[in-house]
Structure formats: structure tokens, C-alpha cells
Write a protein that holds these residues in place. Structure first.
Motif, PDB file in Angstrom:
ATOM      1  N   TYR A  73      -2.171  14.184  -9.232  1.00  0.00           N
ATOM      2  CA  TYR A  73      -2.514  13.604  -7.934  1.00  0.00           C
ATOM      3  C   TYR A  73      -4.021  13.414  -7.791  1.00  0.00           C
ATOM      4  CZ  TYR A  73       2.241  15.117  -6.800  1.00  0.00           C
ATOM      5  OH  TYR A  73       3.598  15.305  -6.796  1.00  0.00           O
ATOM      6  N   GLY A  74      -4.405  12.665  -6.757  1.00  0.00           N
ATOM      7  CA  GLY A  74      -5.819  12.463  -6.490  1.00  0.00           C
ATOM      8  C   GLY A  74      -6.054  11.968  -5.085  1.00  0.00           C
ATOM      9  N   LEU A  75      -5.538  12.713  -4.111  1.00  0.00           N
ATOM     10  CA  LEU A  75      -5.639  12.259  -2.726  1.00  0.00           C
ATOM     11  C   LEU A  75      -6.872  12.815  -2.023  1.00  0.00           C
ATOM     12  CD1 LEU A  75      -4.258  10.499  -0.644  1.00  0.00           C
ATOM     13  CD2 LEU A  75      -2.882  12.454   0.049  1.00  0.00           C
ATOM     14  N   SER A  76      -7.144  14.112  -2.186  1.00  0.00           N
ATOM     15  CA  SER A  76      -8.259  14.697  -1.446  1.00  0.00           C
ATOM     16  C   SER A  76      -8.790  15.915  -2.191  1.00  0.00           C
ATOM     17  CB  SER A  76      -7.821  15.109  -0.033  1.00  0.00           C
ATOM     18  OG  SER A  76      -6.859  16.150  -0.097  1.00  0.00           O
ATOM     19  N   ALA A  77      -9.938  16.419  -1.723  1.00  0.00           N
ATOM     20  CA  ALA A  77     -10.542  17.621  -2.274  1.00  0.00           C
ATOM     21  C   ALA A  77     -11.527  18.168  -1.248  1.00  0.00           C
ATOM     22  CB  ALA A  77     -11.257  17.334  -3.596  1.00  0.00           C
ATOM     23  N   THR A  92       0.861  -1.179   0.000  1.00  0.00           N
ATOM     24  CA  THR A  92       0.000   0.000   0.000  1.00  0.00           C
ATOM     25  C   THR A  92       0.896   1.227   0.000  1.00  0.00           C
ATOM     26  OG1 THR A  92      -0.184  -0.144   2.422  1.00  0.00           O
ATOM     27  CG2 THR A  92      -2.001  -1.030   1.131  1.00  0.00           C
ATOM     28  N   LEU A  93       0.532   2.202  -0.811  1.00  0.00           N
ATOM     29  CA  LEU A  93       1.303   3.430  -0.957  1.00  0.00           C
ATOM     30  C   LEU A  93       0.384   4.620  -0.762  1.00  0.00           C
ATOM     31  CD1 LEU A  93       3.316   2.539  -4.203  1.00  0.00           C
ATOM     32  CD2 LEU A  93       4.125   2.363  -1.840  1.00  0.00           C
ATOM     33  N   GLU A  94       0.708   5.471   0.199  1.00  0.00           N
ATOM     34  CA  GLU A  94      -0.028   6.723   0.405  1.00  0.00           C
ATOM     35  C   GLU A  94       0.964   7.839   0.132  1.00  0.00           C
ATOM     36  OE1 GLU A  94      -0.896  10.058   1.818  1.00  0.00           O
ATOM     37  OE2 GLU A  94      -0.881   9.159   3.812  1.00  0.00           O
ATOM     38  N   LEU A  95       0.790   8.509  -1.015  1.00  0.00           N
ATOM     39  CA  LEU A  95       1.827   9.384  -1.541  1.00  0.00           C
ATOM     40  C   LEU A  95       1.402  10.844  -1.526  1.00  0.00           C
ATOM     41  CD1 LEU A  95       2.817   7.001  -4.480  1.00  0.00           C
ATOM     42  CD2 LEU A  95       3.713   7.054  -2.139  1.00  0.00           C
ATOM     43  N   GLY A 115      -5.599   7.379  -2.002  1.00  0.00           N
ATOM     44  CA  GLY A 115      -5.705   8.205  -3.188  1.00  0.00           C
ATOM     45  C   GLY A 115      -5.838   7.452  -4.487  1.00  0.00           C
ATOM     46  N   TYR A 116      -5.855   8.239  -5.563  1.00  0.00           N
ATOM     47  CA  TYR A 116      -5.848   7.762  -6.930  1.00  0.00           C
ATOM     48  C   TYR A 116      -4.601   8.299  -7.627  1.00  0.00           C
ATOM     49  CZ  TYR A 116     -10.869   6.745  -6.333  1.00  0.00           C
ATOM     50  OH  TYR A 116     -12.074   6.259  -5.901  1.00  0.00           O
ATOM     51  N   LYS A 117      -4.362   7.804  -8.831  1.00  0.00           N
ATOM     52  CA  LYS A 117      -3.282   8.292  -9.690  1.00  0.00           C
ATOM     53  C   LYS A 117      -1.955   8.307  -8.929  1.00  0.00           C
ATOM     54  CE  LYS A 117      -5.822  11.993 -10.870  1.00  0.00           C
ATOM     55  NZ  LYS A 117      -6.243  13.231 -11.549  1.00  0.00           N
ATOM     56  N   GLU A 118      -1.198   9.387  -8.998  1.00  0.00           N
ATOM     57  CA  GLU A 118       0.114   9.403  -8.359  1.00  0.00           C
ATOM     58  C   GLU A 118       0.050   9.655  -6.852  1.00  0.00           C
ATOM     59  OE1 GLU A 118       3.133  11.659 -10.262  1.00  0.00           O
ATOM     60  OE2 GLU A 118       2.876  10.653 -12.197  1.00  0.00           O
ATOM     61  N   SER A 119      -1.151   9.645  -6.289  1.00  0.00           N
ATOM     62  CA  SER A 119      -1.301   9.723  -4.835  1.00  0.00           C
ATOM     63  C   SER A 119      -1.279   8.343  -4.195  1.00  0.00           C
ATOM     64  CB  SER A 119      -2.597  10.453  -4.476  1.00  0.00           C
ATOM     65  OG  SER A 119      -2.484  11.826  -4.781  1.00  0.00           O
ATOM     66  N   GLY A 120      -1.070   7.299  -4.999  1.00  0.00           N
ATOM     67  CA  GLY A 120      -0.891   5.974  -4.429  1.00  0.00           C
ATOM     68  C   GLY A 120      -2.086   5.070  -4.602  1.00  0.00           C
ATOM     69  N   TYR A 121      -2.045   3.929  -3.903  1.00  0.00           N
ATOM     70  CA  TYR A 121      -3.141   2.970  -3.955  1.00  0.00           C
ATOM     71  C   TYR A 121      -3.225   2.215  -2.629  1.00  0.00           C
ATOM     72  CZ  TYR A 121       0.881   0.175  -5.595  1.00  0.00           C
ATOM     73  OH  TYR A 121       2.117  -0.402  -5.749  1.00  0.00           O
ATOM     74  N   GLY A 122      -4.421   1.669  -2.395  1.00  0.00           N
ATOM     75  CA  GLY A 122      -4.705   1.045  -1.112  1.00  0.00           C
ATOM     76  C   GLY A 122      -5.360   2.052  -0.180  1.00  0.00           C
ATOM     77  N   ARG A 123      -5.935   1.548   0.888  1.00  0.00           N
ATOM     78  CA  ARG A 123      -6.617   2.403   1.859  1.00  0.00           C
ATOM     79  C   ARG A 123      -6.112   2.101   3.269  1.00  0.00           C
ATOM     80  NH1 ARG A 123      -7.281   4.654  -2.039  1.00  0.00           N
ATOM     81  NH2 ARG A 123      -9.170   5.463  -3.042  1.00  0.00           N
TER      82      ARG A 123
END
Length: 479
Positions: A415-419, A256-259, A457-465
Motif C-alpha cells: 500500500y501507499g496511502l499515507s504516513a 478514480t480509486l481510493e483503496l 494513494g500509490y500502489k495498491e492504495s489506488g490512483y487519482g486524487r
């Protein structure tokens, strides 16, 4: 003229923390000497050396992984969920009992204001351990099949912006699921992780279940690439996350990566402006902007942009920058000289590209690493400050006219981590949120966290929760 309201100094005592001059590695339930070199942990507010910590060599990493494997095979995999829950609950209670020590140490080592470490970070740390203590004996009811199994040994590498909170995000679900852990904290903020090692001993956690090794990039690389590791969990930069993904490609390791992130905070013209301003401040200036999900791109509807920016500047002028241990401080120190230089560089790029810089008028201390709250207006999507993660107290302001344009600009990011969305219309919140390519979307608030809610996140923000029931899946062998 009215006299401005002034706050008297309200320093928290650092005497509540008993710091040693040097620290070793925590392996197999004991502090041991490392065979590598050493690193200095520096107080970013004063540049004072707090302690020296061991830098784990490849041989030390091997010792820690083998200790975790022994503990998993002989003890932890055979410990019932009910008993694992008791250990987690005991750790959570100890964190609460020693919360003042942890908060002071976190602010000393990291530079964040004491009111954030005291009122946000450490309470959330305890909450995560309490939450996953509740799951430890209920895994078969978590939706992962009738008999979910742990993976084995988890290698966990955490960043410097939320040292204790990221530790809790990693260790609590791993232990609840029945795994053992080797954790490497960031080289600039190792002290609270080592403090946590003492909490593990105080809780009588079986030796080897949690191992903590300190060091820099080479130590993390040796841990991630160790063949005895079954699971890799990383929070940090996208660049390092990509390197980890390449390193584990072709292996059986779960990852899992949280970037990184470059979150859009969208303010519509019907939003309560004063409430939105507070949310903007919390979104980007909390923890000096050292937040992967920081709302560093402000998208404001064109017809209210001037008014909102004017109110935002007035609010930023009231923030107090200074001693992180002062309970009145809003903006603390930048974590390291390296990070300060990156912030300065990217802010300078914003100037060069023609954006208009506004900086809060505040006195910067002579010693330490500091950067005043800064707002750039006249920013376009082509500007680097609107595309790259600055990871500091720097806000880029863009405008939009229609909801469709807001969504398009918000999603125009690697990126796609938050909004965030600010509007009084519930229907607009639901429609816009459903179109956002972000793992977390806050509505009329920002930077709110709860252990029961998944994050990722999505995209370059990583994967997994991480967090919530979903956070258990990363540590279970789910068919």
C-alpha cells in the motif's frame, strides 16, 4: 489511593432523528420503490434494526442512470457555474443547519462516537460543499485549460467508515464541475445518504442531478458496468477496486480509486513523546480504526521504544469504550459482525505468529459489536498483522535504528496511502517525507483533513486524487 476520575453519562438524544421504518430509492428527485429485495440497516452498538432499505436491481440502476443523463443533457450541463455554486452553497448551509440530526444518524447507523461525527465528520462535509461551491464558476482558472468540460454522468460507490464524508468527497466536486451523479452508499450505512437526498430536495436541486440507490455488491457492480456512465469513483477495499478496474478496462470511462492502506507512523527519538502518543491514538484508534489511512504500523526508534509503548498503554487505559451516542465515548462499535470477525481473525493470526498482544482493560457491552483497543509488540515485517489491512483498533509496533531503516520498513508495503513522521527536526521531516511512497505524509500530526488538500494513494492504495483543486480534474474532460 486517589479516587479515579469518572465521567457521568452524557447521552445525545436520538429523538432528534425521525426514522421511517423503510426507505426506497431516490431517483429523479423522488423517493420510489425498488424492484429488488430489501436490506436491514442495523445499529452496530445494539444490533437493533433501524430501518429497511430497498435493494436496487439492475432495472433500478438503469432508471437512475437514465434520470441522471436526462438531467445532465437538459438542465445541469446548461446551468452556469455561478448558479451551480448557489446550489452547492445552499446544500452546505442546510448541512450545517441539520448537523445535529446528521451526526446522531451517522453514529446510530455507523457505530462511531457522536463526538467524532459531530465535531469532525459533519463539519468537514459542509466544508467540502462550501469549498467546491467556490470553484464552480472558476473552472477555467483551475489550471485545466481555458474551457474545461464536465464528463457527464458519474457513478459513485462509497464505503461504510465515513458515509457522509465520502459522499461529500464525491458529490461536491462532481456537481461543481457540471456532472450529474448516481451514488450508491455501503449496504450497512445507507441512512445518512438517504437523509442527504432530502437535503437535495430541500435545496431545490433539479431532479435527477443527484440520484441515490441503495443495495449491496450486485447493485454497485451494475452501476459501475452500466454503459451510460462516463465516470466511476470508488472508495473501498483494494480487492473490489481491482475488480472495478478490470470491469472498466477497454471502455472510455474515467476512474478514480481510493483503496486500502497500511500506513506507517514513524516516531524518532527526538520527538515529543506525549504529543506523539496522542498522534498515535488519533492515527489508529480514531473511528475504531475504520480508516483507510490509519497509522496501523507504528515504527518507533529502538532506544525509546520501551518508554513510548509504556506511555501509549497508559493512555489507552484511559479511553472510554461504549455507547456511541454518549458524548464521553472514545471508542464506539465495530460497524458490522462481518468486520468484527475479520478483526478477531487477524488478531488471532498475530497471536499464532508469535507477536505479543496487549489489550486495554475495558468492559465490552453484552449487545453489539465491540473490540477493545489492542497493541501488538514484537512484530516483524513478515507478520500478516504488519502487512494486511485489519481495519480495526489494532496497532502493530515495529522498531528501527536509523532513518534509512525507517524509510525502508515504511515503504515495504503493498500500500501507499499515507504516513506520519514525528521529530523536532524540520530537515529530517523534509528528507524522510520526500522518500516516502505515500500519497499523504503528516508531520507531527495524523489524520488531519482539509477540503483544500488533495488525498489519494500509490500502489495498491489506488490512483487519482480527491479534494482540493486536484479533485476537480477527476470530473473534467481535460485535454
Amino acid at each position: 489511593m486517589p479516587t479515579p476520575f469518572e465521567y457521568a453519562p452524557a447521552p445525545e438524544s436520538r429523538s432528534v432523528v425521525d426514522l421511517a421504518s423503510s426507505y426506497g430509492l431516490f431517483i429523479d428527485g423522488e423517493f420510489v420503490d425498488g424492484t429488488g429485495g430489501s436490506l436491514k440497516s442495523i445499529n452496530p452498538a445494539t444490533e437493533e434494526v433501524l430501518a429497511e432499505v430497498a435493494e436496487a436491481s439492475a432495472a433500478d440502476v438503469d432508471r437512475a442512470v437514465k434520470a441522471a443523463r436526462r438531467a445532465y443533457t437538459r438542465v445541469w450541463s446548461k446551468t452556469s457555474g455561478k448558479d451551480r455554486a448557489k446550489y452547492l452553497f445552499r446544500i452546505a448551509r442546510l448541512i450545517q443547519e441539520r448537523s445535529r440530526e446528521l451526526a446522531v444518524l451517522e453514529s446510530l447507523d455507523n457505530g462511531k462516537p457522536i463526538k467524532e461525527s459531530r465535531d469532525v465528520d459533519i463539519p468537514l462535509v459542509a466544508a467540502h460543499f462550501f469549498y467546491y461551491a467556490g470553484w464552480a464558476d472558476k473552472l477555467e482558472h483551475a489550471g485545466f485549460g481555458p474551457d474545461p468540460r464536465p464528463l457527464g454522468v458519474a457513478a459513485q460507490v462509497i464505503p461504510w467508515n465515513f458515509p457522509m464524508l465520502m459522499l461529500a468527497w464525491k458529490i461536491a466536486p462532481a456537481l461543481a464541475a457540471g456532472n450529474t451523479v448516481v451514488l450508491k452508499p455501503a449496504e450497512t450505512t445507507p441512512l445518512t445518504a438517504l437523509f442527504f437526498a432530502d437535503i437535495c430536495r430541500q435545496a431545490d436541486l433539479p431532479p435527477g442531478v443527484v440520484n441515490i440507490i441503495t443495495g449491496a455488491g450486485d447493485t454497485g457492480r451494475a452501476l459501475v458496468e452500466h454503459p451510460g456512465v462516463d465516470k466511476v469513483a470508488f472508495t473501498g477495499s483494494t480487492e473490489v477496486g481491482k475488480a472495478i478496474a478490470r470491469a472498466v478496462a477497454g471502455t472510455d470511462k474515467k476512474v478514480t480509486l481510493e483503496l486500502g492502506g497500511k500506513a506507517a507512523n514513524i516516531v524518532f527519538d527526538d520527538a515529543p513523546i506525549d504529543q506523539a502518543v496522542e498522534g498515535i491514538v488519533a492515527g489508529i484508534f480514531f473511528n475504531q480504526g475504520h480508516v483507510c489511512c490509519a497509522g496501523s504500523r507504528l515504527l518507533v526508534q529502538e532506544n525509546i521504544a520501551d518508554e513510548l509503548v509504556a506511555r501509549l498503554k497508559r493512555r489507552l487505559s484511559t479511553l472510554r469504550l461504549g455507547d456511541p451516542l454518549d458524548k464521553n465515548t472514545d471508542i464506539g462499535a465495530i460497524n458490522s459482525l462481518e468486520q468484527l470477525e475479520r478483526i478477531r481473525h487477524l488478531a488471532g493470526v498475530g497471536d499464532d505468529e508469535g507477536a505479543e498482544r496487549w489489550t486495554a482493560d475495558c468492559d465490552l457491552p453484552a449487545k453489539g459489536y465491540w473490540f477493545a483497543p489492542t497493541v501488538f509488540t514484537g512484530v516483524s515485517q513478515a507478520h500478516r498483522i504488519a502487512r494486511e489491512e485489519i481495519f480495526g483498533p489494532v496497532l502493530s509496533v515495529l522498531t528501527f535504528r536509523t532513518p534509512g531503516e525507517a524509510v525502508e520498513k515504511a515503504n515495504n508495503s503493498a500500500y501507499g496511502l499515507s504516513a506520519g513522521i514525528w521529530t523536532e527536526k524540520g530537515s529530517r521531516i523534509l528528507k524522510v517525507a520526500s522518500q516516502m511512497r505515500a500519497g499523504v505524509v503528516w508531520a507531527n500530526t495524523f489524520n488531519r483533513f482539509d477540503p483544500t488538500s488533495p488525498f489519494g494513494g500509490y500502489k495498491e492504495s489506488g490512483y487519482g486524487r480527491e479534494g482540493g483543486r486536484h479533485g476537480l480534474a477527476a470530473y473534467l474532460d481535460v485535454v
